[in-house]
Design a protein around this motif. Sequence first.
Motif, short mmCIF file in Angstrom:
data_model
loop_
_atom_site.label_atom_id
_atom_site.label_comp_id
_atom_site.label_asym_id
_atom_site.label_seq_id
_atom_site.Cartn_x
_atom_site.Cartn_y
_atom_site.Cartn_z
N CYS A 279 0.91 -1.22 0.07
CA CYS A 279 -0.20 0.06 0.12
C CYS A 279 1.04 1.31 0.03
CB CYS A 279 -0.83 -0.05 1.32
SG CYS A 279 -2.14 -1.28 1.19
N ALA A 280 2.17 1.12 0.09
CA ALA A 280 3.01 2.36 -0.21
C ALA A 280 4.32 1.91 -0.75
CB ALA A 280 3.42 2.80 1.42
N GLU A 281 5.05 3.01 -1.20
CA GLU A 281 6.40 2.91 -1.98
C GLU A 281 7.49 2.98 -0.85
OE1 GLU A 281 6.58 2.32 -5.20
OE2 GLU A 281 4.60 2.65 -5.53
N ASN A 282 8.56 2.14 -1.08
CA ASN A 282 9.50 2.07 -0.16
C ASN A 282 9.99 3.68 0.23
OD1 ASN A 282 9.68 -0.72 -0.17
ND2 ASN A 282 10.96 -0.70 -1.74
N GLY A 283 10.13 4.01 1.42
CA GLY A 283 10.47 5.20 1.97
C GLY A 283 9.37 6.15 1.79
N GLU A 284 8.24 5.83 1.61
CA GLU A 284 7.14 6.89 1.31
C GLU A 284 6.35 7.00 2.72
OE1 GLU A 284 2.62 7.74 -1.08
OE2 GLU A 284 3.60 5.62 -1.02
N GLU A 285 6.09 8.13 3.30
CA GLU A 285 5.31 8.44 4.45
C GLU A 285 3.99 8.82 4.25
OE1 GLU A 285 7.57 11.54 6.94
OE2 GLU A 285 9.52 10.29 6.82
N ILE A 286 3.05 8.18 4.82
CA ILE A 286 1.75 8.05 4.75
C ILE A 286 1.17 8.19 6.33
CG2 ILE A 286 1.71 7.35 2.47
CD1 ILE A 286 0.36 4.90 3.62
N SER A 287 -0.27 8.85 6.33
CA SER A 287 -0.81 8.64 7.49
C SER A 287 -1.65 7.23 7.69
CB SER A 287 -1.79 9.87 7.62
OG SER A 287 -2.97 9.66 6.75
N LEU A 288 -2.08 6.77 8.87
CA LEU A 288 -2.94 5.75 9.10
C LEU A 288 -4.31 5.89 8.15
CD1 LEU A 288 -3.12 2.93 10.42
CD2 LEU A 288 -4.41 4.17 12.35
N GLU A 289 -4.80 7.11 8.17
CA GLU A 289 -5.87 7.30 7.41
C GLU A 289 -5.87 7.14 5.71
OE1 GLU A 289 -9.08 7.96 8.41
OE2 GLU A 289 -8.29 7.70 10.33
N THR A 290 -4.68 7.43 5.33
CA THR A 290 -4.33 7.29 4.07
C THR A 290 -4.11 5.88 3.54
OG1 THR A 290 -3.42 9.30 3.76
CG2 THR A 290 -2.64 7.87 1.99
N PHE A 291 -3.28 5.03 4.54
CA PHE A 291 -3.42 3.60 4.47
C PHE A 291 -4.65 2.93 4.44
CE2 PHE A 291 -3.53 -0.46 6.90
CZ PHE A 291 -2.80 -1.12 6.04
N ALA A 292 -5.46 3.39 5.21
CA ALA A 292 -6.93 2.81 5.40
C ALA A 292 -7.85 3.13 4.14
CB ALA A 292 -7.63 3.32 6.40
N GLU A 293 -7.45 3.87 3.38
CA GLU A 293 -8.11 4.32 2.02
C GLU A 293 -7.46 3.60 0.82
OE1 GLU A 293 -7.40 8.36 1.58
OE2 GLU A 293 -8.94 9.00 2.98
N ARG A 294 -6.23 3.29 1.23
CA ARG A 294 -5.42 2.36 0.26
C ARG A 294 -5.51 0.91 0.29
NH1 ARG A 294 0.76 5.27 -0.43
NH2 ARG A 294 -0.13 7.13 -0.99
N PHE A 295 -5.77 0.68 1.43
CA PHE A 295 -5.66 -0.87 2.00
C PHE A 295 -6.48 -1.99 0.91
CE2 PHE A 295 -6.83 -4.68 4.26
CZ PHE A 295 -5.67 -5.21 4.61
N ASP A 296 -5.86 -3.04 0.67
CA ASP A 296 -6.40 -3.87 -0.22
C ASP A 296 -6.00 -5.38 0.43
OD1 ASP A 296 -7.67 -5.88 -2.03
OD2 ASP A 296 -7.09 -4.68 -3.97
N LEU A 297 -7.00 -6.00 0.96
CA LEU A 297 -6.48 -7.53 1.49
C LEU A 297 -5.93 -8.42 0.44
CD1 LEU A 297 -6.97 -8.96 4.29
CD2 LEU A 297 -8.98 -9.95 3.36
N SER A 298 -6.34 -8.38 -0.53
CA SER A 298 -5.82 -9.34 -1.61
C SER A 298 -4.35 -8.92 -2.10
CB SER A 298 -6.95 -8.92 -2.86
OG SER A 298 -6.79 -7.86 -3.64
N LYS A 299 -3.78 -7.74 -1.51
CA LYS A 299 -2.39 -7.49 -2.03
C LYS A 299 -1.42 -8.12 -0.90
CE LYS A 299 -3.29 -3.25 -4.49
NZ LYS A 299 -3.11 -1.64 -4.36
#
Length: 320
Positions: A279-299
């Motif tokens: 759900c993120a590129e190496n070294g990318e900084e994101i918030s928990l909210e952004t993570f929740a928006e991007r999250f995909d269990l199948s990944k």
Amino acid sequence: MYVGRLAPSPTGALHLGNARTFMIAYARARQAGGRLIMRMEDLDHPKDKPGAAKAAIEDLKWLGFDWDEEYTQSERIELYRDAAKKLIEKGLLYPCVCSRKDVENAQSAPHAGEQLFYPGLCRGKFASWDEAEKAISPRKPCWRFKVAPNTCVSFVDNFAGPYSQEVDKVLGDFPVARDKDGAGYTLAVVVDDLAMGVTEVVRGDDLLPATPAQMLIAKSLLQPSTFNLQPSYCHVPLVVGPDGRRLAKRHGDTRIASYRESGVSAEHLIGFLASSLGCAENGEEISLETFAERFDLSKIDHSPCKIDFFDTRLAATSIV
């Protein structure tokens, strides 16, 4: 409505593996527009560390977690006592005086893992808890759940897929509480999940083999017409060290508090763990909210998340 839960135990500090699993639980609840419960599972008294519960809450809030309800298991003893009484009245619990060594000696074959098979050595041996307690004073007996012959529990895990266990052959009569009032972890988590209306349990896949026993308890506490109130399960891979074993002190300091103290930002840590979940590129900084928006269990990869090296900045850390 979807109801999820975060269920830390104050037996030690929150580490990277705990945070990664809690991130998944958080994302599942927020994506579903449901409720998220915080439940401190503090019934393992011999292992509970002073201040660990407060520290876990502080770590989670620093990472950006929030929740809709909050509970502490040690304040809910009466509920567990009532549930144990119900199971005793149904003839499903009996007192057992066997030590772990007794159970190990009763194994008919070498046994790997934390769950030992119990062949029912104390079934029908004591008429009451008090009688059993007198037999081994000052040590206390435990309550065991009586598993019927040919008991097979099968279900489809939301991540791990189909799972089946012949409980009477794999576990036998399993322990549910270490004291007379029934305030043991195995019983307590079932009672709480049912009482709180939890619809999905997200946790590490090391607990997958323990799930059939918990499902048997839930079924015994519910009426047939309400069996569908049992939660579904989503067991996700653990974070492990370079040796393939779950995180521990031997792998260095992976506590969330250590990263906080060394100046790592919450966004950096969330981004680091999010990259292991696709759900993120190496070294990318994101918030928990952004993570929740991007999250995909199948990944998520079905293999354990192996981290090869740790430092207090996460800068020299690689994920395999």
